[in-house]
Design an enzyme around this catalytic site. Structure first.
Site, PDB file in Angstrom:
ATOM      1  N   SER A  66      -0.403 -41.736 -12.442  1.00 33.28           N
ATOM      2  CA  SER A  66       0.570 -40.725 -12.881  1.00 33.28           C
ATOM      3  C   SER A  66      -0.043 -39.340 -12.716  1.00 33.28           C
ATOM      4  O   SER A  66      -1.118 -39.070 -13.266  1.00 33.28           O
ATOM      5  CB  SER A  66       0.901 -40.907 -14.362  1.00 33.28           C
ATOM      6  OG  SER A  66       1.442 -42.172 -14.591  1.00 33.28           O
ATOM      7  N   GLU A 104      -1.364 -34.663 -15.791  1.00 35.35           N
ATOM      8  CA  GLU A 104      -2.286 -35.541 -16.518  1.00 35.35           C
ATOM      9  C   GLU A 104      -3.647 -35.479 -15.807  1.00 35.35           C
ATOM     10  O   GLU A 104      -4.699 -35.640 -16.407  1.00 35.35           O
ATOM     11  CB  GLU A 104      -1.725 -36.974 -16.498  1.00 35.35           C
ATOM     12  CG  GLU A 104      -2.617 -37.971 -17.188  1.00 35.35           C
ATOM     13  CD  GLU A 104      -2.214 -39.419 -16.960  1.00 35.35           C
ATOM     14  OE1 GLU A 104      -1.108 -39.796 -17.351  1.00 35.35           O
ATOM     15  OE2 GLU A 104      -3.030 -40.170 -16.396  1.00 35.35           O
ATOM     16  N   ARG A 135      -2.783 -39.800 -23.983  1.00 33.50           N
ATOM     17  CA  ARG A 135      -3.679 -39.393 -22.889  1.00 33.50           C
ATOM     18  C   ARG A 135      -4.618 -38.260 -23.319  1.00 33.50           C
ATOM     19  O   ARG A 135      -4.909 -37.343 -22.542  1.00 33.50           O
ATOM     20  CB  ARG A 135      -2.900 -38.938 -21.660  1.00 33.50           C
ATOM     21  CG  ARG A 135      -2.069 -40.004 -21.003  1.00 33.50           C
ATOM     22  CD  ARG A 135      -2.939 -41.140 -20.443  1.00 33.50           C
ATOM     23  NE  ARG A 135      -2.139 -42.024 -19.613  1.00 33.50           N
ATOM     24  CZ  ARG A 135      -1.392 -43.021 -20.105  1.00 33.50           C
ATOM     25  NH1 ARG A 135      -1.372 -43.279 -21.399  1.00 33.50           N
ATOM     26  NH2 ARG A 135      -0.701 -43.780 -19.282  1.00 33.50           N
TER      27      ARG A 135
HETATM   28  N1  EPU Z   1      11.523 -43.882 -13.751  1.00 30.21           N
HETATM   29  C1  EPU Z   1      12.445 -43.423 -12.844  1.00 30.21           C
HETATM   30  N2  EPU Z   1      12.005 -43.084 -11.608  1.00 30.21           N
HETATM   31  C2  EPU Z   1      10.718 -43.194 -11.244  1.00 30.21           C
HETATM   32  C3  EPU Z   1       9.780 -43.662 -12.167  1.00 30.21           C
HETATM   33  C4  EPU Z   1      10.200 -44.000 -13.431  1.00 30.21           C
HETATM   34  O1  EPU Z   1      13.630 -43.307 -13.129  1.00 30.21           O
HETATM   35  O2  EPU Z   1      10.412 -42.884 -10.090  1.00 30.21           O
HETATM   36  C5  EPU Z   1      11.992 -44.301 -15.088  1.00 30.21           C
HETATM   37  C6  EPU Z   1      12.176 -45.821 -15.129  1.00 30.21           C
HETATM   38  O3  EPU Z   1      13.524 -46.100 -15.031  1.00 30.21           O
HETATM   39  C7  EPU Z   1      11.695 -46.223 -16.485  1.00 30.21           C
HETATM   40  C8  EPU Z   1      10.890 -45.043 -16.991  1.00 30.21           C
HETATM   41  O4  EPU Z   1      11.036 -43.991 -16.052  1.00 30.21           O
HETATM   42  O5  EPU Z   1      12.776 -46.376 -17.336  1.00 30.21           O
HETATM   43  C9  EPU Z   1       9.451 -45.372 -17.201  1.00 30.21           C
HETATM   44  O6  EPU Z   1       8.815 -45.758 -15.989  1.00 30.21           O
HETATM   45  P1  EPU Z   1       7.499 -46.642 -15.986  1.00 30.21           P
HETATM   46  O7  EPU Z   1       7.714 -47.836 -16.817  1.00 30.21           O
HETATM   47  O8  EPU Z   1       7.070 -46.823 -14.583  1.00 30.21           O
HETATM   48  O9  EPU Z   1       6.461 -45.804 -16.801  1.00 30.21           O
HETATM   49  P2  EPU Z   1       6.065 -44.257 -16.811  1.00 30.21           P
HETATM   50  O10 EPU Z   1       6.487 -43.678 -18.110  1.00 30.21           O
HETATM   51  O11 EPU Z   1       6.563 -43.587 -15.582  1.00 30.21           O
HETATM   52  C10 EPU Z   1       3.778 -44.659 -17.969  1.00 30.21           C
HETATM   53  C11 EPU Z   1       2.343 -44.262 -17.757  1.00 30.21           C
HETATM   54  C12 EPU Z   1       1.692 -45.160 -16.706  1.00 30.21           C
HETATM   55  C13 EPU Z   1       1.795 -46.599 -17.156  1.00 30.21           C
HETATM   56  C14 EPU Z   1       3.284 -46.943 -17.350  1.00 30.21           C
HETATM   57  C15 EPU Z   1       3.493 -48.334 -17.888  1.00 30.21           C
HETATM   58  C16 EPU Z   1       2.181 -41.908 -18.239  1.00 30.21           C
HETATM   59  C17 EPU Z   1       2.002 -40.530 -17.707  1.00 30.21           C
HETATM   60  N3  EPU Z   1       2.245 -42.884 -17.346  1.00 30.21           N
HETATM   61  O12 EPU Z   1       4.471 -44.347 -16.774  1.00 30.21           O
HETATM   62  O13 EPU Z   1       0.321 -44.805 -16.649  1.00 30.21           O
HETATM   63  O14 EPU Z   1       1.216 -47.483 -16.215  1.00 30.21           O
HETATM   64  O15 EPU Z   1       3.865 -46.026 -18.309  1.00 30.21           O
HETATM   65  O16 EPU Z   1       3.081 -48.395 -19.207  1.00 30.21           O
HETATM   66  O17 EPU Z   1       2.255 -42.082 -19.459  1.00 30.21           O
HETATM   67  C18 EPU Z   1      -1.260 -43.410 -15.526  1.00 30.21           C
HETATM   68  O18 EPU Z   1      -1.429 -42.846 -16.607  1.00 30.21           O
HETATM   69  O19 EPU Z   1      -1.888 -43.073 -14.485  1.00 30.21           O
HETATM   70  C19 EPU Z   1      -0.261 -44.466 -15.438  1.00 30.21           C
HETATM   71  C20 EPU Z   1       0.045 -45.059 -14.281  1.00 30.21           C
END
Ligand code: EPU
Length: 338
Positions: free
Chosen positions: A238, A334, A164
């Site tokens: 995010s 972010e 990012r």
């Molecule tokens: N998780 C939780 N609780 C929650 C949310 C997530 O326990 O409320 C855990 C889930 O179990 C999962 C892990 O966190 O194992 C990852 O969750 P998720 O796959 O939803 O991805 P993220 O790491 O929370 C990132 C990006 C998103 C992107 C997704 C999918 C960042 C800051 N965010 O989110 O990007 O869509 O991966 O690749 O890196 C954005 O930047 O605006 C954004 C939405």
């Protein structure tokens, strides 16, 4: 070009926050931008280049210039048996741009379907999702220097892309307006299915038959099932970045929380999902006045209607403090807070 004074930005940010720009200029092409730079010298006051407004939180009126990137157009620069070079104006909607590539059967951007915002903002914050980042397909961008009007081409190696992040958020912050971006797409299938929920979704499908459009549709389905639609509930995706911690800190946490998810990084550190940390602190689905934490993804802060930017900022501070107190991890926004 029509310059407005005291322009309400309510419909120009996906959080749906009412804030006013002292001077506001919609930019439709490069000559218009150069004219504005040379006549108005916008860098002499505060200056914000606004794309889709999907990564910004206004906590007050903006004293200075807001330049809205409205440079449109998608152009095929090169088209041969194997690859296509596609160039899009910085003000094109990212999601429409991805759809255009996918509809033509060109591979490379399908995992990045439905990300809100503009093409011009994509390299600035090196957008990423579902196992890939825009840097994987990025060739170059043309940007206009906001002080001098000079136009420069930045190739991939000039951009210092990180998680990012790019040079446009660090050393060159505030210096450039992205006029257009060129991406490299493939005609041969190139399926990226390492993101577990995506892989799981295709468990019963022969992978060698999967089209870019099927992957794009699945990504859209997953996004829609977790992330709130900014047209209905104000949000900026995010709100925080996923923090990166040392192996020793991770091991200590893992002893206490054996289910902690993590993504190992090349340098031995680990990225921990901020959404998980926030959920553990009890914030998921909580409402505080007009603001709240999304009930399906704790990384997303929402405006339930009429929230001010300051209210959302206060909520973010409380969350940061709770995560820090419980895990000794600092989570960084972010979103650009202004
Ligand atoms: N998780 C939780 N609780 C929650 C949310 C997530 O326990 O409320 C855990 C889930 O179990 C999962 C892990 O966190 O194992 C990852 O969750 P998720 O796959 O939803 O991805 P993220 O790491 O929370 C990132 C990006 C998103 C992107 C997704 C999918 C960042 C800051 N965010 O989110 O990007 O869509 O991966 O690749 O890196 C954005 O930047 O605006 C954004 C939405």
């Amino acid at each position: 070009m029509t310059i407005s004074e005291n322009k309400d930005l309510l419909h120009l940010n996906t959080f749906g926050i009412s804030a006013r720009a002292q001077h506001f200029a919609p930019i439709h092409d490069l000559p218009e931008l150069k004219e504005l730079i040379l006549q108005e010298h916008p860098t002499e006051t505060s200056l914000l280049v606004l794309g889709g407004g999907s990564n910004v939180l206004f906590t007050k009126d903006f004293d200075g210039w807001v330049l809205h990137n409205g440079i449109k157009g998608i152009e095929i620069i090169e088209d041969n048996a194997e690859t296509v070079l596609l160039r899009a104006g910085g003000g094109e909607n990212w999601s429409n741009f991805v759809d255009f590539a996918v509809e033509n059967g060109w591979w490379g951007l399908e995992n990045l379907s439905l990300i809100p915002g503009t093409v011009g903002a994509a390299p600035v914050q090196n957008i990423g999702a579902y196992g890939t980042e825009q840097k994987e397909r990025f060739i170059s961008l043309e940007a206009c220097n906001l002080k001098t009007g000079e136009v420069r081409t930045f190739v991939k190696d000039d951009c210092a892309f990180g998680y990012r992040s790019s040079i446009f958020k660090t050393e060159e912050k505030g210096n450039w307006f992205v006029v257009n971006v060129t991406y490299h797409l493939q005609k041969k299938p190139h399926r990226i299915l390492n993101y577990a929920p995506l892989k799981a979704a295709f468990e019963n499908t022969p992978l060698s038959k999967l089209s870019a459009s099927e992957i794009s549709n699945k990504v859209k389905e997953i996004r829609n099932s977790k992330l709130p639609d900014p047209r209905k509930i104000g949000n900026a995706g995010s709100f925080f970045k996923n923090p990166v911690i040392s192996k020793s800190q991770f091991q200590q946490l893992e002893n206490q929380y054996p289910n902690i998810p993590s993504y190992p990084q090349d340098d031995g550190t680990l990225k921990v999902p901020a959404g998980w940390l926030i959920e553990q602190c009890g914030w998921k689905g909580k409402k505080v006045g007009n603001t709240g934490v999304h009930n399906l993804q704790a990384l997303v802060l929402v405006n339930h209607g009429n929230a001010t930017g300051t209210e959302i900022q206060q909520l973010a501070l409380q969350i940061q403090s709770d995560v820090h107190n419980r895990f000794n991890i600092h989570i960084e926004p972010e979103v650009l807070i202004l």
